[in-house]
Design an enzyme around this catalytic site. Structure first.
Site, short mmCIF file in Angstrom:
data_model
loop_
_atom_site.label_atom_id
_atom_site.label_comp_id
_atom_site.label_asym_id
_atom_site.label_seq_id
_atom_site.Cartn_x
_atom_site.Cartn_y
_atom_site.Cartn_z
N GLU A 171 -7.70 0.44 -0.92
CA GLU A 171 -7.86 0.65 -2.36
C GLU A 171 -9.20 0.09 -2.82
OE1 GLU A 171 -5.87 2.50 -3.94
OE2 GLU A 171 -4.37 2.62 -2.35
N ASP A 198 -9.17 10.44 0.15
CA ASP A 198 -9.85 9.39 0.92
C ASP A 198 -9.03 8.92 2.11
OD1 ASP A 198 -12.00 7.83 1.50
OD2 ASP A 198 -11.58 6.27 0.03
#
Length: 490
Positions: free
Chosen positions: A67, A181
């Site tokens: 993250e 991602d």
């Protein structure tokens, strides 16, 4: 039709919870999720998640979770002892609460043993949080790039890419082909050492940032042109992960493709893997990676064909992931237990009683008990008498009387004592009342959050309730807290 969340996720029994559970919409899904029949998705209150993460404490931040700041992931534990991770979004990430809830509920429908499944969410005021299964054995990035004891074996690397491909194929079959991602931080390992794909990357991108990292060398070329994620973009990212697993390094795709064109596969292969695989296997994986990294999206394979290509390459399929990874199972991590820890691992209540009796109230030092003069004069004598009677009964193993007396002490409320809760917890265990014992052990931890005895007693109570995995986790937690307690500060 919704399912009552409280029947599936005990944390949601609290009247504060807002039940909002979605059923799997068709029979095809039921077959797919059979191997991972976990709790249904539900909405949590902010108060529940605040309690689970100890007020979003800094020490509960999970640093390696793929993250980007300002989003933060915390580890936590629900009231029913289930371990979780909580992703707390940047306050500007999801301005539309309805959009966030719809997206979270949609991802929450997925249930598969290849995923770190999404368990729920929270949407209160401007807070946006996701709750997922806790994976205790870190990320692929940690095991691949920052290993400490041994490099990841070839057989395990092949297993990782197959499980990852199966996770993407399952998501694609459920209409969730877009993954944002995809990288080595998004692949997590469960308690058995099996790789799981984080579901956080399945959430549609919001205002929390770009769908890909700022390193342009690893970004799908079409994303650089359009700024949009497509299913083919995910395949490109999968190709970069194949390179990671083959090389043990984060090699830019352009450099890797140059090596492949020059047939310089030795430079592309992790030297730690020497002798672990045949040239044919290595060539097949390189070929698959180069197909995934094609410049034109339409020339890349789909997830189904990737699974088909990886399945026959699998090695040592009968060996558990835990052994291939060199991960000690939680049962093995408690080999050097203290006398109390060992007694709790054996559920030897008599031995636990001896330890608690010998310890007395030493660990109550420092527990705040603010008493007004009026409280002291009117209630302190009753409180002390109740405790004194309870202690005498506890020593004489009259557990019924001890429970009554300690209950009077607790109900008067003049003073708090983790030791009294611990002693009453053991009395409940002696009386075959594991749920009551668990409640007391948890209350002892509320009063004294880093007290190892509270975790140890939770372990015994959870075992009495048939929750063996949770019991083992609590035992390990008690061992860890006790070790920290006994380590002298520098």
């Amino acid at each position: 039709m919704g399912i009552n969340c409280s029947t599936l996720l005990p944390c949601c029994v609290d009247s504060e919870v807002k039940s909002s559970v979605l059923e799997v919409p068709n029979a095809e899904n039921e077959d797919r999720i059979e191997a991972n029949d976990g709790p249904a998705f539900c909405e949590f209150t902010l108060n529940q998640l605040n309690n689970a993460t100890s007020g979003f404490a800094v020490e509960n931040i999970v640093s390696e979770h793929g993250e980007k700041a300002p989003n933060v992931v915390y580890k936590g534990k629900l009231d029913n002892q289930m371990r979780i991770v909580v992703k707390r979004f940047n306050r500007n990430a999801w301005p539309d609460a309805r959009q966030f809830l719809e997206e979270a509920r949609s991802v929450g429908l997925l249930r598969n043993q290849r995923l770190a499944n999404l368990l729920g969410c929270c949407c209160e005021d401007d807070e946006r949080l996701l709750v997922a299964e806790y994976m205790p054995n870190e990320t692929l990035a940690k095991h691949l790039f920052h290993w400490e004891t041994q490099p990841m074996k070839w057989a395990m690397r092949l297993r990782v890419v197959l499980h990852l491909a199966e996770a993407l194929e399952y998501c694609t079959s459920q209409g969730r082909a877009l993954y944002h991602d995809l990288n080595a931080y998004r692949v997590l390992f469960d308690e058995d050492g099996n790789p799981r794909l984080s579901t956080f990357g399945l959430m549609k991108n919001s205002r929390d940032g770009k769908s890909y990292s700022t390193n342009l060398a690893f970004t799908p070329p079409e994303y650089l042109r359009t700024g949009r994620v497509t299913p083919e973009s995910v395949i490109y990212s999968f190709g970069t992960l194949l390179l990671d697993l083959l090389s043990g390094k984060h090699i830019p795709p352009s450099h890797a493709l140059d090596l492949i064109r020059d047939r310089n596969l030795q430079m592309l292969t992790d030297s730690c893997l020497e002798g672990q695989f045949s040239d044919d296997d290595g060539t097949e994986l390189v070929r698959l990676a180069s197909r995934c990294l094609q410049y034109e999206p339409r020339e890349r394979p789909n997830t189904k064909s990737i699974v088909a290509a990886l399945t026959p390459l699998q090695k040592e399929t009968e060996v558990p992931s835990q052994l291939l990874m060199g991960i000690q199972h939680s049962a093995a991590t408690v080999a050097s237990l203290s006398p109390l820890g060992e007694a709790c691992s054996r559920k030897d209540l008599t031995a636990i009683h001896e330890v608690l009796e010998h310890l007395g109230y030493k660990d109550d030092d420092g527990v705040a008990n603010e008493l007004s003069f009026q409280m002291w004069t009117n209630q302190i004598q009753d409180t002390l008498n109740s405790k004194k009677t309870g202690d005498a009964a506890f020593q004489q193993k009259d557990f019924r009387l001890a429970i009554e007396s300690y209950t009077q002490f607790i109900d008067i409320g003049t003073m708090v004592s983790p030791t009294v809760h611990a002693r009453r917890s053991l009395c409940y265990l002696m009386s075959d009342m594991p749920q009551e014992a668990l409640n007391d052990a948890m209350q002892a931890q509320v009063i004294s959050p880093v007290w190892h005895i509270a975790s140890y007693l939770q372990s015994v109570a959870l075992a009495g309730l048939g929750m063996e995995n949770e019991a083992q986790s609590a035992l390990v937690e008690g061992t860890t807290l006790e070790a920290k307690r006994n380590t002298p500060r520098k």
